[in-house]
Design a protein around this motif. Structure first.
Motif, PDB file in Angstrom:
ATOM      1  N   LEU A 297       3.493  19.841   6.608  1.00 37.73           N
ATOM      2  CA  LEU A 297       3.203  18.399   6.619  1.00 37.73           C
ATOM      3  C   LEU A 297       3.484  17.722   5.280  1.00 37.73           C
ATOM      4  CD1 LEU A 297      -0.158  18.143   8.613  1.00 37.73           C
ATOM      5  CD2 LEU A 297       2.102  17.328   9.313  1.00 37.73           C
ATOM      6  N   ALA A 298       3.819  18.489   4.272  1.00 35.49           N
ATOM      7  CA  ALA A 298       3.982  17.920   2.938  1.00 35.49           C
ATOM      8  C   ALA A 298       5.031  16.815   2.908  1.00 35.49           C
ATOM      9  CB  ALA A 298       4.352  19.020   1.941  1.00 35.49           C
ATOM     10  N   GLU A 299       6.195  17.073   3.520  1.00 31.65           N
ATOM     11  CA  GLU A 299       7.283  16.083   3.478  1.00 31.65           C
ATOM     12  C   GLU A 299       6.929  14.805   4.232  1.00 31.65           C
ATOM     13  OE1 GLU A 299      12.148  15.788   4.192  1.00 31.65           O
ATOM     14  OE2 GLU A 299      10.997  17.459   5.024  1.00 31.65           O
ATOM     15  N   PRO A 300       6.416  14.901   5.481  1.00 31.97           N
ATOM     16  CA  PRO A 300       6.000  13.660   6.175  1.00 31.97           C
ATOM     17  C   PRO A 300       4.923  12.876   5.425  1.00 31.97           C
ATOM     18  CG  PRO A 300       6.144  15.475   7.719  1.00 31.97           C
ATOM     19  CD  PRO A 300       6.295  16.074   6.366  1.00 31.97           C
ATOM     20  N   LEU A 301       3.958  13.591   4.841  1.00 31.72           N
ATOM     21  CA  LEU A 301       2.893  12.892   4.117  1.00 31.72           C
ATOM     22  C   LEU A 301       3.428  12.191   2.877  1.00 31.72           C
ATOM     23  CD1 LEU A 301       0.024  15.528   4.403  1.00 31.72           C
ATOM     24  CD2 LEU A 301       0.165  13.306   5.558  1.00 31.72           C
ATOM     25  N   GLU A 302       4.345  12.832   2.184  1.00 34.80           N
ATOM     26  CA  GLU A 302       4.980  12.167   1.041  1.00 34.80           C
ATOM     27  C   GLU A 302       5.770  10.954   1.505  1.00 34.80           C
ATOM     28  OE1 GLU A 302       4.823  12.446  -2.098  1.00 34.80           O
ATOM     29  OE2 GLU A 302       3.748  14.335  -2.390  1.00 34.80           O
ATOM     30  N   GLY A 303       6.393  11.067   2.697  1.00 35.53           N
ATOM     31  CA  GLY A 303       7.136   9.934   3.256  1.00 35.53           C
ATOM     32  C   GLY A 303       6.236   8.751   3.562  1.00 35.53           C
ATOM     33  N   VAL A 304       5.054   9.039   4.135  1.00 37.53           N
ATOM     34  CA  VAL A 304       4.098   7.962   4.424  1.00 37.53           C
ATOM     35  C   VAL A 304       3.631   7.311   3.123  1.00 37.53           C
ATOM     36  CG1 VAL A 304       1.803   7.451   5.328  1.00 37.53           C
ATOM     37  CG2 VAL A 304       3.330   8.961   6.594  1.00 37.53           C
ATOM     38  N   SER A 305       3.361   8.099   2.117  1.00 31.59           N
ATOM     39  CA  SER A 305       2.923   7.569   0.823  1.00 31.59           C
ATOM     40  C   SER A 305       3.979   6.652   0.219  1.00 31.59           C
ATOM     41  CB  SER A 305       2.620   8.730  -0.131  1.00 31.59           C
ATOM     42  OG  SER A 305       2.231   8.242  -1.405  1.00 31.59           O
ATOM     43  N   ALA A 306       5.250   7.098   0.268  1.00 32.12           N
ATOM     44  CA  ALA A 306       6.344   6.274  -0.264  1.00 32.12           C
ATOM     45  C   ALA A 306       6.512   5.000   0.545  1.00 32.12           C
ATOM     46  CB  ALA A 306       7.645   7.077  -0.264  1.00 32.12           C
ATOM     47  N   CYS A 307       6.338   5.120   1.870  1.00 27.50           N
ATOM     48  CA  CYS A 307       6.450   3.953   2.755  1.00 27.50           C
ATOM     49  C   CYS A 307       5.404   2.905   2.397  1.00 27.50           C
ATOM     50  CB  CYS A 307       6.282   4.402   4.205  1.00 27.50           C
ATOM     51  SG  CYS A 307       6.041   3.053   5.361  1.00 27.50           S
ATOM     52  N   ILE A 308       4.168   3.336   2.213  1.00 21.68           N
ATOM     53  CA  ILE A 308       3.096   2.386   1.855  1.00 21.68           C
ATOM     54  C   ILE A 308       3.388   1.755   0.494  1.00 21.68           C
ATOM     55  CG2 ILE A 308       0.630   2.200   1.317  1.00 21.68           C
ATOM     56  CD1 ILE A 308       0.158   4.437   3.380  1.00 21.68           C
ATOM     57  N   GLY A 309       3.940   2.540  -0.429  1.00 20.26           N
ATOM     58  CA  GLY A 309       4.317   1.982  -1.727  1.00 20.26           C
ATOM     59  C   GLY A 309       5.358   0.893  -1.599  1.00 20.26           C
ATOM     60  N   ASN A 310       6.361   1.100  -0.715  1.00 22.32           N
ATOM     61  CA  ASN A 310       7.385   0.078  -0.491  1.00 22.32           C
ATOM     62  C   ASN A 310       6.783  -1.176   0.136  1.00 22.32           C
ATOM     63  OD1 ASN A 310       9.430   1.692  -1.512  1.00 22.32           O
ATOM     64  ND2 ASN A 310       9.933   2.573   0.488  1.00 22.32           N
ATOM     65  N   CYS A 311       5.830  -0.988   1.045  1.00 24.49           N
ATOM     66  CA  CYS A 311       5.161  -2.148   1.659  1.00 24.49           C
ATOM     67  C   CYS A 311       4.348  -2.913   0.609  1.00 24.49           C
ATOM     68  CB  CYS A 311       4.252  -1.688   2.799  1.00 24.49           C
ATOM     69  SG  CYS A 311       5.149  -1.062   4.246  1.00 24.49           S
ATOM     70  N   CYS A 312       3.742  -2.187  -0.335  1.00 25.71           N
ATOM     71  CA  CYS A 312       3.000  -2.833  -1.427  1.00 25.71           C
ATOM     72  C   CYS A 312       3.921  -3.737  -2.235  1.00 25.71           C
ATOM     73  CB  CYS A 312       2.402  -1.777  -2.359  1.00 25.71           C
ATOM     74  SG  CYS A 312       0.899  -1.007  -1.749  1.00 25.71           S
ATOM     75  N   THR A 313       5.091  -3.197  -2.579  1.00 27.08           N
ATOM     76  CA  THR A 313       6.049  -3.979  -3.370  1.00 27.08           C
ATOM     77  C   THR A 313       6.482  -5.230  -2.619  1.00 27.08           C
ATOM     78  OG1 THR A 313       6.866  -1.953  -4.431  1.00 27.08           O
ATOM     79  CG2 THR A 313       8.280  -3.904  -4.547  1.00 27.08           C
ATOM     80  N   ALA A 314       6.762  -5.083  -1.317  1.00 28.16           N
ATOM     81  CA  ALA A 314       7.197  -6.225  -0.507  1.00 28.16           C
ATOM     82  C   ALA A 314       6.104  -7.281  -0.417  1.00 28.16           C
ATOM     83  CB  ALA A 314       7.594  -5.744   0.889  1.00 28.16           C
ATOM     84  N   LEU A 315       4.852  -6.856  -0.233  1.00 29.86           N
ATOM     85  CA  LEU A 315       3.739  -7.807  -0.128  1.00 29.86           C
ATOM     86  C   LEU A 315       3.509  -8.519  -1.455  1.00 29.86           C
ATOM     87  CD1 LEU A 315       1.469  -9.044   1.514  1.00 29.86           C
ATOM     88  CD2 LEU A 315       0.022  -7.107   0.883  1.00 29.86           C
ATOM     89  N   GLU A 316       3.648  -7.800  -2.548  1.00 26.22           N
ATOM     90  CA  GLU A 316       3.477  -8.411  -3.868  1.00 26.22           C
ATOM     91  C   GLU A 316       4.532  -9.495  -4.100  1.00 26.22           C
ATOM     92  OE1 GLU A 316       2.691  -6.981  -8.474  1.00 26.22           O
ATOM     93  OE2 GLU A 316       3.689  -5.617  -7.074  1.00 26.22           O
ATOM     94  N   GLU A 317       5.767  -9.225  -3.688  1.00 23.06           N
ATOM     95  CA  GLU A 317       6.839 -10.214  -3.828  1.00 23.06           C
ATOM     96  C   GLU A 317       6.555 -11.445  -2.977  1.00 23.06           C
ATOM     97  OE1 GLU A 317      10.312  -8.069  -2.708  1.00 23.06           O
ATOM     98  OE2 GLU A 317      10.476  -6.976  -4.619  1.00 23.06           O
ATOM     99  N   LEU A 318       6.057 -11.222  -1.758  1.00 27.81           N
ATOM    100  CA  LEU A 318       5.748 -12.348  -0.871  1.00 27.81           C
ATOM    101  C   LEU A 318       4.638 -13.216  -1.458  1.00 27.81           C
ATOM    102  CD1 LEU A 318       6.221 -13.709   1.908  1.00 27.81           C
ATOM    103  CD2 LEU A 318       4.428 -12.218   2.820  1.00 27.81           C
TER     104      LEU A 318
END
Length: 411
Positions: A297-318
């Motif tokens: 599960l390590a790779e999927p969990l890292e993927g979810v973490s990176a995904c949430i980080g990208n959403c954070c950046t997008a929300l901050e820009e908005l």
């Protein structure tokens, strides 16, 4: 203390980081008949966007094609809308910009100055280009002089001078940039005005290296002239006004009320987005630390973490776009509307009354045209930014799906 004089402290750069007659104008906020309201609220043909964007295929970062009807990119959204920035086809011969804010630290005070650059082909200017530095109080002086010398015209508003201490840092990069944009808009509105742009005070503001010297020299004379102007225009108080001017007052009251409501709700939305952002920033890393304890599960969990980080950046820009671009326009028009209240009574000299009414009517038509263009551009920009935000979140989450799918076993 003039920004152009020799008394300044050593400058230190901030850290980088088509009109119609008033009687024919529909009241966009009035609750008229449902048929009229639908007509007013329905988008014009040039604002209608294609319902299908299927002509462009999307793919995930790993090359997997994505079947979606959402637009591949919204960056061209504004390009599809040709915004008419030229007012009534006028030929402009005066261009003014406000930029390069600098912080000055003196013994008695700390303040910000801005560079005001002027380019022109007008004969009343001795040179084709000027560059001077001005502080907020100089802009305030200009507006007061315009009000005194052009009492029959609508003077554009300045951004509010005072801020609540401890709530807003008036020397922060964000505050200074927001104010710079507002001051730039203030001067551009004057430069585009067929009467105000020829005012002698405006000329001095744009060209004088030492504005303080001019203020002192002209103090006595200008105060006398101001009294004369007040005497002449102070009589703009008559018992009867055209009915359309009463309608203007009603419209402005409703307009300010609606904008004030939108402003308050928008601020609450931004506040809640920022609170949500704090939670997201704590939420994402949890998956990353969890992934360190797992095997498959390590790779999927890292993927979810990176995904949430990208959403954070997008929300901050908005949120930043809403704070820096959307709210300032609302507040400018609230201030503009409050400065446009029309006197109810006027003097008996009919010639002066007609002059006053004609100037006011022309300025109202110009204001309506500016408002239409500004809000059209503002709302299109807001739509574009929201589309970009959701597209970024969609792409981020779709990139996680392949990581969660069962991989074929190798023989």
């Amino acid at each position: 203390m003039s920004a152009g004089g020799g008394g300044l402290g050593t400058p230190r750069a901030l850290p980088s980081s088509g009109p119609r007659a008033l009687r024919d104008m529909p009241h966009p906020l009035a609750a008229s008949s449902s048929e009229e309201a639908a007509s007013e609220l329905s988008p014009s043909p040039d604002l209608l966007l294609p319902r299908s964007f299927a002509d462009k295929d999307l793919s995930l970062p790993n090359g997997t094609p994505v079947d979606t009807s959402s637009p591949a990119s919204s960056s061209s959204l504004l390009n599809r809308l040709q915004l008419d920035d030229d007012l009534d086809g006028e030929t402009r011969d005066l261009f003014v910009t406000v930029d390069d804010p600098k912080k000055h630290v003196c013994t008695m005070e700390t303040y910000i100055t801005y560079r005001v650059t002027t380019k022109t082909t007008r004969a009343e200017f001795d040179l084709p280009e000027y560059s001077v530095r001005r502080r907020y109080q100089d802009f305030d002086w200009l507006r007061n002089k315009l009000e005194e010398s052009q009492p029959t015209h609508l003077i554009p508003p300045l951004p509010e001078k005072f801020v609540m201490k401890g709530v807003v840092d008036r020397f922060s990069e964000e505050f200074v940039e927001t104010r710079r944009k507002a001051l730039d808009k203030f001067l551009k509105r004057i430069a585009d005005h067929p009467v105000l742009s020829f005012n002698e005070h405006f000329n001095v503001f744009l060209t004088a290296k030492d504005l303080n010297a001019y203020k002192k020299q002209g103090m006595a004379l200008l105060s006398k002239m101001g009294e004369s102007v007040k005497y002449v225009t102070g009589g703009y108080k008559l018992r009867s006004r055209p009915l359309e001017f009463a309608a203007i007052g009603d419209y402005l009251d409703t307009f300010v009320l609606k904008l004030g409501t939108i402003d308050r709700i928008a601020q609450r939305i931004i506040k809640e987005e920022l609170e949500y952002l704090v939670e997201l920033r704590e939420y994402g890393p949890v998956y990353s630390t969890w992934g360190g304890l797992e095997g498959e599960l390590a790779e999927p969990l890292e993927g979810v973490s990176a995904c949430i980080g990208n959403c954070c950046t997008a929300l901050e820009e908005l949120s930043d776009d809403m704070t820096e671009d959307f709210l300032p326009v609302l507040r400018e028009y609230i201030l503009y509307s409050e400065s446009m209240k029309v006197p109810v009574e006027v003097e008996k000299c009919q010639d002066r009354v007609e002059c006053f009414n004609a100037d006011l009517k022309a300025d109202m038509e110009r204001w309506q045209n500016n408002k239409r263009q500004d809000f059209r551009q503002l709302l299109m920009g807001m739509a574009d930014k929201n589309i970009q935000y959701y597209e970024k979140c969609l792409t981020a989450w779709e990139s996680v799906i392949p990581l969660l799918q069962d991989k074929p076993e190798t023989k």
